[in-house]
Design a protein around this motif. Structure first.
Motif, mmCIF file in Angstrom:
data_model
loop_
_atom_site.group_PDB
_atom_site.id
_atom_site.type_symbol
_atom_site.label_atom_id
_atom_site.label_comp_id
_atom_site.label_asym_id
_atom_site.label_seq_id
_atom_site.Cartn_x
_atom_site.Cartn_y
_atom_site.Cartn_z
ATOM 1 N N PHE A 136 0.836 -1.201 0.000
ATOM 2 C CA PHE A 136 0.000 0.000 0.000
ATOM 3 C C PHE A 136 0.870 1.250 0.000
ATOM 4 O O PHE A 136 1.936 1.273 0.605
ATOM 5 N N ARG A 137 0.375 2.284 -0.698
ATOM 6 C CA ARG A 137 1.085 3.561 -0.769
ATOM 7 C C ARG A 137 0.125 4.675 -0.352
ATOM 8 O O ARG A 137 -1.038 4.694 -0.750
ATOM 9 N N LEU A 138 0.642 5.605 0.448
ATOM 10 C CA LEU A 138 -0.157 6.736 0.914
ATOM 11 C C LEU A 138 -0.676 7.532 -0.277
ATOM 12 O O LEU A 138 0.068 7.882 -1.190
ATOM 13 N N LYS A 139 -1.984 7.812 -0.278
ATOM 14 C CA LYS A 139 -2.586 8.532 -1.395
ATOM 15 C C LYS A 139 -2.046 9.959 -1.501
ATOM 16 O O LYS A 139 -1.707 10.440 -2.582
ATOM 17 N N ASP A 140 -1.985 10.635 -0.369
ATOM 18 C CA ASP A 140 -1.588 12.041 -0.364
ATOM 19 C C ASP A 140 -0.864 12.323 0.948
ATOM 20 O O ASP A 140 -1.464 12.228 2.023
ATOM 21 N N LYS A 141 0.413 12.671 0.840
ATOM 22 C CA LYS A 141 1.189 12.886 2.067
ATOM 23 C C LYS A 141 0.707 14.088 2.870
ATOM 24 O O LYS A 141 1.066 14.236 4.048
ATOM 25 N N ARG A 160 9.115 4.711 13.521
ATOM 26 C CA ARG A 160 9.229 6.030 12.913
ATOM 27 C C ARG A 160 9.607 5.920 11.438
ATOM 28 O O ARG A 160 9.155 6.716 10.603
ATOM 29 N N SER A 161 10.430 4.916 11.110
ATOM 30 C CA SER A 161 10.856 4.757 9.718
ATOM 31 C C SER A 161 9.679 4.452 8.798
ATOM 32 O O SER A 161 9.683 4.830 7.621
ATOM 33 N N ILE A 162 8.650 3.766 9.311
ATOM 34 C CA ILE A 162 7.465 3.467 8.503
ATOM 35 C C ILE A 162 6.770 4.771 8.107
ATOM 36 O O ILE A 162 6.335 4.946 6.959
ATOM 37 N N VAL A 163 6.681 5.702 9.056
ATOM 38 C CA VAL A 163 6.044 6.997 8.774
ATOM 39 C C VAL A 163 6.868 7.782 7.759
ATOM 40 O O VAL A 163 6.329 8.358 6.809
ATOM 41 N N THR A 171 6.183 2.013 -0.399
ATOM 42 C CA THR A 171 5.069 1.119 -0.073
ATOM 43 C C THR A 171 5.268 0.485 1.289
ATOM 44 O O THR A 171 6.373 0.479 1.840
ATOM 45 N N MET A 172 4.177 -0.063 1.813
ATOM 46 C CA MET A 172 4.240 -0.752 3.101
ATOM 47 C C MET A 172 3.248 -1.898 3.114
ATOM 48 O O MET A 172 2.368 -1.992 2.242
ATOM 49 N N ARG A 173 3.396 -2.787 4.097
ATOM 50 C CA ARG A 173 2.484 -3.924 4.227
ATOM 51 C C ARG A 173 1.123 -3.456 4.728
ATOM 52 O O ARG A 173 0.979 -2.388 5.318
#
Length: 454
Positions: A136-141, A160-163, A171-173
């Motif tokens: 998944f990828r953030l739609k809008d930071k 913190r690195s995930i943020v 992307t992230m899980r």
């Protein structure tokens, strides 16, 4: 004695096998169909004979419960067996693999119906198109505008690195995306785009799933829930892992020169230590100063950094062989002493804001320095150079091994230094390096003796 009941042209035979742990009566049922043309009396006699043989056959499997589904078996295994045999982080990873890849296919199958051919088909399909890991990828930071990243990470229960990665467009899980969305009080699909790329699993990943599945069935056989482990007859998935990537001696010098020219001295020490010791990234991140004797040059590997319950913790290595001691070169000891002095200065300036004074390598706030962040730093250092652009931290471990192999160090010594349980692991992992070293040895003998004799 089994009970026999005639139902149309067949006989239903039921054997009662006592009671389970909840007080429910156990029973096994089968069906017998007499041959065509026999008299009713003959049919009944044959049914009794069949029942006697069948009941004798199942004797000794009192607890067999092959009518339960695989989903029920997995729930039993991960709640009662696995917690006492696996470390918490290993249990979570193994369970996730089974639930992501195996459960959707055979979760509803009764144990008695799970066969080796069925599992052969399952593993073949996984290698063909079985990647179930969602990305998944953030739609809008901008939805994170105004939030304090470290506080938000703690609220969401992620590192913190995930943020930071989310804000960088990485992307992230699913689990991390769900936690961030929940912390934002948003639905997952409103905060993130599903950018999953469906692709086949590698042979190594498929084989790992097979081993984990086999462990579940083996436990069921030991507890007499199943009669046999269907994984025992499965064709092993073809392991197509590429040879371990590593740097040669000239490339090592080039990388170390690049590191000496950049302004992050801690990172220069880190890569030097990776190459000099063959340490794993998780082991390096978990190092305390008490693990390194700067007088004797001895480094002790006693812990590794793992992610458990939403936080990173130091934990004993998975296997006893991973706990080891490594003698470090004098040059590396000199780098570590200089690093320790610089770290003390930084810690003094930060005062109470510095998180952990015991850690050898830290992030800017004195917390754990994660392997993912080190990898990112390494990519920046080598960008635009003629060094292999796919280098990663584990390449440093392979480089260490290759340098030892090419220096004719015995496989047993290399295995001990790397924390391998057997020399077979070392020989299999670095077979291509051993082959190259052997070829060079043959060429050296040829040049020294036989070419001159011609």
């Amino acid at each position: 004695m089994a009970s026999i009941r005639k139902r149309g042209d067949t006989y239903t035979i039921t054997a009662y096998m006592g009671y389970d742990e909840t007080g429910k009566q156990r029973k096994k049922t089968t069906t017998f169909r007499p041959p065509d043309g026999v008299t009713p009396g003959k049919a009944e006699k044959l049914a009794k004979q069949f029942a006697a043989v069948w009941e004798e056959k199942i004797r000794g499997y009192v607890a067999l419960d092959e009518n339960r589904t695989f989903a029920e078996l997995a729930e039993w295994y991960y709640s009662t067996v696995a917690p006492s045999t696996l470390k918490p982080n290993v249990l979570v990873n193994y369970q996730k693999g089974i639930y992501d890849h195996i459960m959707p296919v055979i979760g509803r199958e009764k144990l008695k119906n799970i066969t080796p051919p069925m599992l052969d088909s399952l593993f073949a399909e996984l290698q063909k198109s079985g990647n179930m890991e969602s990305s998944f990828r953030l739609k809008d930071k901008s939805i994170l505008d105004g939030v304090k990243r470290e506080e938000f990470a703690a609220k969401a229960g992620v590192s913190r690195s995930i943020v930071f990665n989310a804000l960088a467009g990485k992307t992230m899980r699913r689990e991390n995306a769900e936690k961030i969305a929940a912390a934002l009080d948003m639905k997952l699909d409103k905060a993130f785009d599903d950018v999953t790329e469906r692709r086949g699993l590698s042979g190594a990943s498929t084989n790992k799933l097979k081993l984990n599945l086999s462990a579940i069935f083996t436990a069921a056989v030991k507890k007499e829930i199943m009669r046999r482990n269907p994984c025992k007859l499965v064709t092993p998935p073809k392991v197509d892992t590429a040879p371990a990537a590593y740097l040669d001696e000239a490339q090592c010098h080039k990388l170390l020169d690049l590191l000496s020219q950049q302004d992050d001295f801690q990172f220069e020490v880190i890569i030097n230590l990776f190459i000099a010791s063959g340490i794993r990234a998780g082991e390096l991140s978990a190092l305390y100063w008490e693990d390194i004797n700067l007088d004797t040059g001895m480094m002790f590997i006693r812990h590794t950094l793992v992610h458990v319950g939403g936080e990173y913790v130091r934990q004993e290595p998975k296997t006893a062989d991973s706990t080891r001691r490594i003698i470090l070169p004098e040059y590396i000891i000199g780098l570590l002493k200089k690093h320790k002095a610089k770290q003390a200065e930084r810690r003094f300036k930060m005062g109470g804001r510095y998180k952990n004074p015991d850690l050898v390598f830290t992030n800017k706030s004195g917390g754990f320095y994660l392997g993912t962040n080190m990898n990112g730093k390494l990519k920046k250092v080598i960008a635009g150079t003629d060094l292999p652009q796919d280098l990663h931290l584990h390449s440093m471990r392979h480089t260490h091994a290759s340098l030892l192999i090419n220096s004719d160090v015995a496989a047993r010594v290399i295995a001990d230094r790397l924390g391998h349980s057997t020399t077979k692991t070392t020989l299999d992992t670095y077979s291509h390096v051993f082959a190259e070293s052997e070829a060079r040895a043959m060429q050296a003998i040829d040049m020294a003796l036989f070419r001159q004799a011609k």
